[in-house]
Scaffold this motif. Structure first.
Motif, PDB file in Angstrom:
ATOM      1  N   ASN A 109     -84.501  81.739  57.070  1.00  0.00           N
ATOM      2  CA  ASN A 109     -85.163  80.812  56.058  1.00  0.00           C
ATOM      3  C   ASN A 109     -84.879  81.223  54.342  1.00  0.00           C
ATOM      4  O   ASN A 109     -85.473  80.999  53.386  1.00  0.00           O
ATOM      5  CB  ASN A 109     -86.812  81.025  56.200  1.00  0.00           C
ATOM      6  N   ASP A 110     -83.602  81.976  54.328  1.00  0.00           N
ATOM      7  CA  ASP A 110     -83.162  82.956  53.017  1.00  0.00           C
ATOM      8  C   ASP A 110     -81.989  82.264  52.274  1.00  0.00           C
ATOM      9  O   ASP A 110     -81.262  81.911  52.666  1.00  0.00           O
ATOM     10  CB  ASP A 110     -83.215  83.936  52.590  1.00  0.00           C
ATOM     11  N   PRO A 111     -82.426  81.140  51.923  1.00  0.00           N
ATOM     12  CA  PRO A 111     -81.288  79.893  51.050  1.00  0.00           C
ATOM     13  C   PRO A 111     -80.069  80.228  50.438  1.00  0.00           C
ATOM     14  O   PRO A 111     -80.690  81.221  49.548  1.00  0.00           O
ATOM     15  CB  PRO A 111     -82.176  78.218  50.671  1.00  0.00           C
ATOM     16  N   LEU A 112     -78.885  80.121  50.653  1.00  0.00           N
ATOM     17  CA  LEU A 112     -77.721  80.246  50.068  1.00  0.00           C
ATOM     18  C   LEU A 112     -78.075  79.735  48.372  1.00  0.00           C
ATOM     19  O   LEU A 112     -77.751  78.581  48.368  1.00  0.00           O
ATOM     20  CB  LEU A 112     -76.463  80.220  50.826  1.00  0.00           C
ATOM     21  N   ILE A 113     -76.948  80.411  47.902  1.00  0.00           N
ATOM     22  CA  ILE A 113     -76.269  79.492  46.550  1.00  0.00           C
ATOM     23  C   ILE A 113     -74.975  79.630  46.710  1.00  0.00           C
ATOM     24  O   ILE A 113     -74.135  79.907  46.550  1.00  0.00           O
ATOM     25  CB  ILE A 113     -76.755  80.617  45.068  1.00  0.00           C
ATOM     26  N   VAL A 114     -74.700  78.339  46.251  1.00  0.00           N
ATOM     27  CA  VAL A 114     -73.230  77.424  46.813  1.00  0.00           C
ATOM     28  C   VAL A 114     -72.977  77.685  45.003  1.00  0.00           C
ATOM     29  O   VAL A 114     -72.977  77.180  44.016  1.00  0.00           O
ATOM     30  CB  VAL A 114     -73.301  75.892  46.542  1.00  0.00           C
ATOM     31  N   HIS A 115     -71.935  77.918  44.792  1.00  0.00           N
ATOM     32  CA  HIS A 115     -70.780  78.626  44.009  1.00  0.00           C
ATOM     33  C   HIS A 115     -69.725  76.958  43.765  1.00  0.00           C
ATOM     34  O   HIS A 115     -68.892  76.801  44.840  1.00  0.00           O
ATOM     35  CB  HIS A 115     -69.920  79.492  43.864  1.00  0.00           C
ATOM     36  N   VAL A 116     -69.914  77.176  42.551  1.00  0.00           N
ATOM     37  CA  VAL A 116     -68.350  75.193  42.701  1.00  0.00           C
ATOM     38  C   VAL A 116     -67.483  75.120  41.088  1.00  0.00           C
ATOM     39  O   VAL A 116     -68.303  76.300  39.795  1.00  0.00           O
ATOM     40  CB  VAL A 116     -69.030  74.351  42.233  1.00  0.00           C
ATOM     41  N   PRO A 117     -66.410  75.229  40.874  1.00  0.00           N
ATOM     42  CA  PRO A 117     -66.017  75.441  39.606  1.00  0.00           C
ATOM     43  C   PRO A 117     -66.594  74.352  38.533  1.00  0.00           C
ATOM     44  O   PRO A 117     -66.006  75.185  37.302  1.00  0.00           O
ATOM     45  CB  PRO A 117     -64.396  74.219  40.075  1.00  0.00           C
ATOM     46  N   ASP A 118     -67.474  73.315  38.504  1.00  0.00           N
ATOM     47  CA  ASP A 118     -67.411  72.728  37.618  1.00  0.00           C
ATOM     48  C   ASP A 118     -68.417  71.684  38.041  1.00  0.00           C
ATOM     49  O   ASP A 118     -68.985  71.222  39.142  1.00  0.00           O
ATOM     50  CB  ASP A 118     -66.494  72.402  36.871  1.00  0.00           C
ATOM     51  N   LEU A 119     -68.812  70.820  36.659  1.00  0.00           N
ATOM     52  CA  LEU A 119     -70.301  69.964  36.798  1.00  0.00           C
ATOM     53  C   LEU A 119     -69.557  68.741  38.050  1.00  0.00           C
ATOM     54  O   LEU A 119     -70.469  68.808  38.434  1.00  0.00           O
ATOM     55  CB  LEU A 119     -70.768  69.599  35.400  1.00  0.00           C
ATOM     56  N   ARG A 120     -68.350  68.816  37.871  1.00  0.00           N
ATOM     57  CA  ARG A 120     -67.748  67.666  38.412  1.00  0.00           C
ATOM     58  C   ARG A 120     -68.411  68.072  39.471  1.00  0.00           C
ATOM     59  O   ARG A 120     -68.372  67.078  40.733  1.00  0.00           O
ATOM     60  CB  ARG A 120     -66.897  66.770  38.152  1.00  0.00           C
ATOM     61  N   ALA A 121     -67.827  69.253  40.336  1.00  0.00           N
ATOM     62  CA  ALA A 121     -67.681  69.862  41.867  1.00  0.00           C
ATOM     63  C   ALA A 121     -69.037  69.456  41.896  1.00  0.00           C
ATOM     64  O   ALA A 121     -69.138  69.112  43.195  1.00  0.00           O
ATOM     65  CB  ALA A 121     -66.984  70.514  42.426  1.00  0.00           C
TER      66      ALA A 121
END
Ligand code: AMP
Ligand code: MG
Length: 337
Positions: free
Chosen positions: A58-70
């Motif tokens: 029940n502890d959600p993950l942060i998703v890492h992306v290269p930029d705003l488009r992604a």
């Protein structure tokens, strides 16, 4: 087999990006703390994160992306979120927004929102670029323990549970990102304080001509941000807090207690005295924070007393005090939740 630690050579980075694409876990440096990364679009890979960290589902993950488009491929952005991403990304700001269907439920703990961030650390960025997939990455430590800011910290906590650790030296910020819920673009909520303040967020929105309020973190935001527990980031040694260590010293003149000062005390330092900063710099204190907590935890003292950051330390002081309060938080009875 214990984890292998990789130097950040171009060959190793390609190798680790390929491991991520195959669904394996890779611990990587970010500017905040080390993250334990997996392909965010692969539910099986993400399940490995929860298993390695012993993190509750029940502890959600942060998703890492290269930029705003992604990022826009994973969540439904509004104008306020776009303005903040353009201003603060890459950097230590996490935006919570309605998720798109491609994001597996395990990443968000079944919620209909997802937390997104574009990291500024050049090695995290390089891995994102080479892997070509979004990376879910919570801090690379066993659940509930002190966060890692070096590859050695990751090895000490997860060295027997993961295979790959990318060594990028010490993390330059040292405390986790600011998390802000932007799903209502008129009423933003800071869920976790970090290097970017609520004030900075509202200033940027106002300058862009947007009308929005930004509320400060609540003391008990578990419903919105289930991972923000009362007890977290904790050393094994019991930790208590005080506002001025001088008064605590009067009660604890012995050497069984390790003391963590906010800034270097005047006069001759004792062996059990430690400090977060030389002259009160909040940036230096944040960089040293988790390392020092780990070091004092390893000294064999029966207790740690830490001085809280003064109000003059600003929003980084608020972020450090948030971690300190949770690190000192009451432990739950075994088995209880
Ligand atoms: P960390 O373990 O440092 O990566 O932080 C992850 C934290 O982000 C979780 O413990 C939650 O508090 C918060 N978080 C992640 N996803 C969401 C979401 N969808 N809604 C609210 N908070 C979230
Ligand atoms: Mg964490």
């Amino acid at each position: 087999m214990p984890a292998r630690t990789y130097r950040p050579s171009p060959r190793n980075l390609r190798l680790l990006a390929a491991a991520l694409r195959r669904g394996e876990l890779v611990a990587m440096p970010t500017e905040t703390v080390y993250g334990l990364a997996a392909n965010a679009l692969d539910a099986r890979a993400c399940r490995k994160i929860f298993a390695a960290k012993r993190r509750p589902a029940n502890d959600p993950l942060i998703v890492h992306v290269p930029d705003l488009r992604a990022a826009e491929k994973l969540a439904v952005f509004n104008e306020a979120a776009r303005v903040l991403a353009k201003k603060f990304w890459p950097g230590p700001l996490t935006l919570v927004l309605p998720k798109r269907a491609v994001v597996p439920g395990i990443v968000t703990s079944g919620q209909d929102t997802v937390a997104l961030r574009s990291p500024a650390h050049p090695l995290a960025r390089r891995l994102l670029q080479l892997a070509g997939i979004p990376l879910a990455a919570p801090s690379a430590n066993p659940f509930g323990y002190v966060s890692p800011t070096t590859a050695e910290h990751v090895h000490a906590g997860l060295g027997r549970r993961i295979k790959h650790i990318l060594d990028g030296g010490a993390c330059p910020v040292g405390v986790e990102s600011t998390i802000v819920d932007v799903s209502d673009p008129h009423r933003l909520r800071v869920l976790r304080p970090g290097a970017i303040s609520a004030r900075q967020l509202s200033d940027v929105l106002r300058a862009a001509g947007l009308r929005a309020t930004v509320s400060q973190p609540q003391r008990k935001p578990q419903v919105l941000a289930p991972g923000l527990l009362d007890q977290h980031y904790s050393p094994h040694t019991p930790l208590s807090l005080c506002t001025r260590i001088a008064s605590a010293l009067r009660h604890e003149p012995g050497s069984k207690t390790a003391l963590i000062f906010w800034r270097k005390p005047a006069g001759h330092a004792r062996k059990n005295w430690h400090w977060l900063s030389d002259a009160g710099s909040p940036e230096q204190a944040a960089r040293n924070f988790y390392s020092l907590l780990r070091r004092t935890d390893a000294t064999g003292h029966t207790r740690i007393v830490a001085e809280k950051a003064p109000a003059s330390a600003g929003h980084l002081g608020v972020a450090i005090n948030d971690r300190l309060t949770r690190a000192a938080g009451k432990r739950r009875a075994p088995g209880s939740r």
